[in-house]
Scaffold this motif. Structure first.
Motif, mmCIF file in Angstrom:
data_model
loop_
_atom_site.group_PDB
_atom_site.id
_atom_site.type_symbol
_atom_site.label_atom_id
_atom_site.label_comp_id
_atom_site.label_asym_id
_atom_site.label_seq_id
_atom_site.Cartn_x
_atom_site.Cartn_y
_atom_site.Cartn_z
ATOM 1 N N ILE A 155 -54.719 19.480 34.038
ATOM 2 C CA ILE A 155 -54.763 20.543 34.775
ATOM 3 C C ILE A 155 -53.636 20.592 36.010
ATOM 4 O O ILE A 155 -53.479 19.703 36.500
ATOM 5 C CB ILE A 155 -56.290 20.686 35.431
ATOM 6 C CG1 ILE A 155 -57.344 21.010 34.471
ATOM 7 C CG2 ILE A 155 -56.244 22.003 36.561
ATOM 8 C CD1 ILE A 155 -58.784 20.665 35.042
ATOM 9 N N LEU A 156 -53.071 21.658 35.997
ATOM 10 C CA LEU A 156 -52.247 21.998 37.047
ATOM 11 C C LEU A 156 -52.303 23.552 37.629
ATOM 12 O O LEU A 156 -51.945 24.563 36.735
ATOM 13 C CB LEU A 156 -50.723 21.756 36.599
ATOM 14 C CG LEU A 156 -49.636 22.324 37.690
ATOM 15 C CD1 LEU A 156 -49.649 21.631 38.873
ATOM 16 C CD2 LEU A 156 -48.250 22.410 36.990
ATOM 17 N N GLY A 157 -53.091 23.842 38.422
ATOM 18 C CA GLY A 157 -53.385 24.871 39.202
ATOM 19 C C GLY A 157 -53.916 25.996 38.361
ATOM 20 O O GLY A 157 -55.038 25.331 37.590
ATOM 21 N N PRO A 158 -53.490 27.018 37.827
ATOM 22 C CA PRO A 158 -54.068 27.843 36.756
ATOM 23 C C PRO A 158 -53.686 27.431 35.428
ATOM 24 O O PRO A 158 -54.367 27.918 34.389
ATOM 25 C CB PRO A 158 -53.300 29.235 37.178
ATOM 26 C CG PRO A 158 -52.070 28.938 37.581
ATOM 27 C CD PRO A 158 -52.217 27.648 38.110
ATOM 28 N N ILE A 159 -53.243 26.203 34.920
ATOM 29 C CA ILE A 159 -53.026 25.870 33.596
ATOM 30 C C ILE A 159 -53.995 24.740 33.333
ATOM 31 O O ILE A 159 -54.034 23.962 34.181
ATOM 32 C CB ILE A 159 -51.543 25.539 33.491
ATOM 33 C CG1 ILE A 159 -50.531 26.593 33.981
ATOM 34 C CG2 ILE A 159 -51.259 25.034 31.870
ATOM 35 C CD1 ILE A 159 -49.052 26.065 34.258
ATOM 36 N N THR A 160 -54.696 24.759 32.060
ATOM 37 C CA THR A 160 -55.488 23.872 31.741
ATOM 38 C C THR A 160 -55.116 23.627 30.184
ATOM 39 O O THR A 160 -54.970 24.479 29.526
ATOM 40 C CB THR A 160 -56.879 24.283 31.648
ATOM 41 O OG1 THR A 160 -57.225 24.330 33.218
ATOM 42 C CG2 THR A 160 -57.977 23.058 31.372
ATOM 43 N N ILE A 161 -54.954 22.476 29.993
ATOM 44 C CA ILE A 161 -54.795 21.937 28.359
ATOM 45 C C ILE A 161 -56.136 21.000 28.283
ATOM 46 O O ILE A 161 -56.299 20.064 29.027
ATOM 47 C CB ILE A 161 -53.410 21.183 28.270
ATOM 48 C CG1 ILE A 161 -52.235 22.143 28.566
ATOM 49 C CG2 ILE A 161 -53.266 20.614 26.896
ATOM 50 C CD1 ILE A 161 -50.847 21.544 28.741
ATOM 51 N N LEU A 251 -47.622 20.464 30.260
ATOM 52 C CA LEU A 251 -47.982 20.975 31.516
ATOM 53 C C LEU A 251 -46.756 21.164 32.519
ATOM 54 O O LEU A 251 -46.739 22.057 33.066
ATOM 55 C CB LEU A 251 -49.081 20.109 32.083
ATOM 56 C CG LEU A 251 -49.785 20.412 33.434
ATOM 57 C CD1 LEU A 251 -50.951 21.667 32.838
ATOM 58 C CD2 LEU A 251 -50.895 19.306 33.695
ATOM 59 N N TYR A 252 -45.975 19.926 32.534
ATOM 60 C CA TYR A 252 -45.060 19.894 33.405
ATOM 61 C C TYR A 252 -43.972 20.966 33.007
ATOM 62 O O TYR A 252 -43.717 21.951 33.997
ATOM 63 C CB TYR A 252 -44.023 18.884 33.304
ATOM 64 C CG TYR A 252 -42.645 18.906 33.780
ATOM 65 C CD1 TYR A 252 -42.415 18.953 35.085
ATOM 66 C CD2 TYR A 252 -41.615 18.907 33.067
ATOM 67 C CE1 TYR A 252 -41.152 18.914 35.679
ATOM 68 C CE2 TYR A 252 -40.336 18.860 33.473
ATOM 69 C CZ TYR A 252 -40.059 18.698 34.748
ATOM 70 O OH TYR A 252 -38.926 19.218 35.420
ATOM 71 N N THR A 253 -43.614 21.613 31.745
ATOM 72 C CA THR A 253 -42.675 22.421 31.514
ATOM 73 C C THR A 253 -43.381 23.818 31.730
ATOM 74 O O THR A 253 -42.581 24.550 32.352
ATOM 75 C CB THR A 253 -42.287 22.353 30.021
ATOM 76 O OG1 THR A 253 -41.758 21.254 29.532
ATOM 77 C CG2 THR A 253 -41.290 23.435 29.487
ATOM 78 N N LEU A 254 -44.648 24.082 31.441
ATOM 79 C CA LEU A 254 -45.264 25.285 31.882
ATOM 80 C C LEU A 254 -45.265 25.320 33.300
ATOM 81 O O LEU A 254 -45.032 26.731 33.950
ATOM 82 C CB LEU A 254 -46.640 25.176 31.272
ATOM 83 C CG LEU A 254 -46.852 25.469 29.681
ATOM 84 C CD1 LEU A 254 -48.254 25.169 29.301
ATOM 85 C CD2 LEU A 254 -46.349 26.887 29.365
ATOM 86 N N GLY A 255 -45.204 24.430 33.986
ATOM 87 C CA GLY A 255 -45.395 24.607 35.527
ATOM 88 C C GLY A 255 -43.907 25.135 35.888
ATOM 89 O O GLY A 255 -44.089 26.022 37.010
ATOM 90 N N ILE A 256 -43.228 24.549 35.508
ATOM 91 C CA ILE A 256 -41.839 25.092 35.689
ATOM 92 C C ILE A 256 -41.499 26.394 35.460
ATOM 93 O O ILE A 256 -41.171 27.371 36.058
ATOM 94 C CB ILE A 256 -40.490 24.224 35.329
ATOM 95 C CG1 ILE A 256 -40.673 22.873 35.727
ATOM 96 C CG2 ILE A 256 -39.278 24.917 35.599
ATOM 97 C CD1 ILE A 256 -40.388 22.540 37.231
ATOM 98 N N GLY A 257 -41.875 26.685 34.049
ATOM 99 C CA GLY A 257 -41.656 28.033 33.705
ATOM 100 C C GLY A 257 -42.282 29.252 34.244
ATOM 101 O O GLY A 257 -41.984 30.308 34.332
ATOM 102 N N LEU A 258 -43.532 28.977 34.708
ATOM 103 C CA LEU A 258 -44.487 29.942 35.299
ATOM 104 C C LEU A 258 -44.362 29.807 36.790
ATOM 105 O O LEU A 258 -45.169 30.534 37.578
ATOM 106 C CB LEU A 258 -45.873 29.481 35.045
ATOM 107 C CG LEU A 258 -46.187 29.844 33.567
ATOM 108 C CD1 LEU A 258 -47.801 29.375 33.061
ATOM 109 C CD2 LEU A 258 -45.848 31.127 32.979
#
Length: 285
Positions: A155-161, A251-258
């Motif tokens: 989980i990172l903020g609004p992202i969950t895998i 998760l890291y890549t999505l965090g940067i992209g979003l």
């Protein structure tokens, strides 16, 4: 205890885990070649919990070049190494104008950086020492513990895998608090760039649209928020779930992209809990 041959990158290190790396020639900034002195001993160890750790060799040369401080790093290579180096240098207000990077057949990475302060000066003796200490601290790497490899939720903020929600696929969910133009394109572009297959998916908004007629996949419409919820069942090109390390990278890549970099990324290196980089900023003169 884990066998040495099972540890990535050991090769010639099988006998005693302590080996002096051979000398390597490196290009100078002006294009000539200079022999770099032997830096020391590469050290790797296997801990009782079946994980393995690598200690880097870091040195600085503040004498041979009149304009730059030269930072030399030797370490068994691992994914994310370059990012950690960049994180430390950035936090210390050090700028790399030139660099050479090479990884040999034994998976040993040899990196050299010609650096200056953000004001364009060579590092002071104390600042150069700080660079060595910080790089040595943060480049040391241990493989994930067995329990970390069994992790199923990320989980990172609004992202969950999640690897527990679906029996066959990894489930990715991204929630936005309000409708953001281009959000679907951004998520789709990141997944495409990572070569991720989308097997099922739902995009759920705040309004009702008769979802009871849509029953052609295993995901259910249940979102009660005011924004949108993107949910995707994803897998590798081979049709498998993603392992723990792949989920963390995703998760890291999505965090940067979003645009979540202001929260945690990319200011924290892998496997570290760093609240701020300000306390590392000691090198500006």
């Amino acid at each position: 205890m884990r066998a040495l041959h099972a540890v990535p990158g050991f090769g010639q290190y099988r006998q005693n885990l302590y080996v002096a790396p051979r000398r390597h020639d490196h290009l100078q900034v002006d294009g000539t070649r200079a022999q770099r002195p032997l830096l020391g001993i590469l050290r790797a160890s296997i801990s009782p919990d079946d994980s393995w750790c690598v200690t880097p060799l870091v040195s600085v040369d503040n004498e041979s070049n009149g304009q730059y401080t030269v930072v030399n790093i030797e370490i068994l290579d691992y994914p994310g190494l370059m990012r950690v180096i960049a994180w430390v240098l950035n936090a210390l207000d050090v700028v790399a104008d030139h660099a050479t990077m090479h990884t040999d057949d034994e998976n040993v990475a040899y990196n050299s950086f010609w650096v200056r302060t953000i004001s364009g000066k060579k590092l002071s003796t104390s600042a150069a020492k700080t660079v060595v200490e910080r790089l040595s601290d943060y480049l040391a790497y241990c493989s994930p513990k067995p329990e970390d490899e069994m992790q199923t939720e990320f989980i990172l903020g609004p992202i969950t895998i999640s690897n527990s929600e679906h029996p066959q696929y990894t489930v990715l969910s991204v929630e936005e608090s309000s409708r953001t133009p281009g959000q679907m394109l951004t998520i789709a572009s990141i997944l495409s760039g990572l070569n991720i297959r989308i097997m099922e998916g739902l995009i759920q908004g705040s309004g009702s649209f008769g979802s009871e007629t849509m029953t052609n996949n295993s995901l259910m419409f249940s979102y009660k928020g005011t924004g949108r919820l993107f949910t995707f069942c994803i897998c590798t090109p081979d049709g498998n779930k993603f392992d723990a390390e792949s989920c963390k990278s995703m998760l890291y890549t999505l965090g940067i992209g979003l645009g979540l970099s202001s929260q945690k990324f990319p200011l924290s290196p892998p496997n570290r809990d760093i609240r701020t980089a300000q306390n590392l900023s000691m090198c500006a003169e």
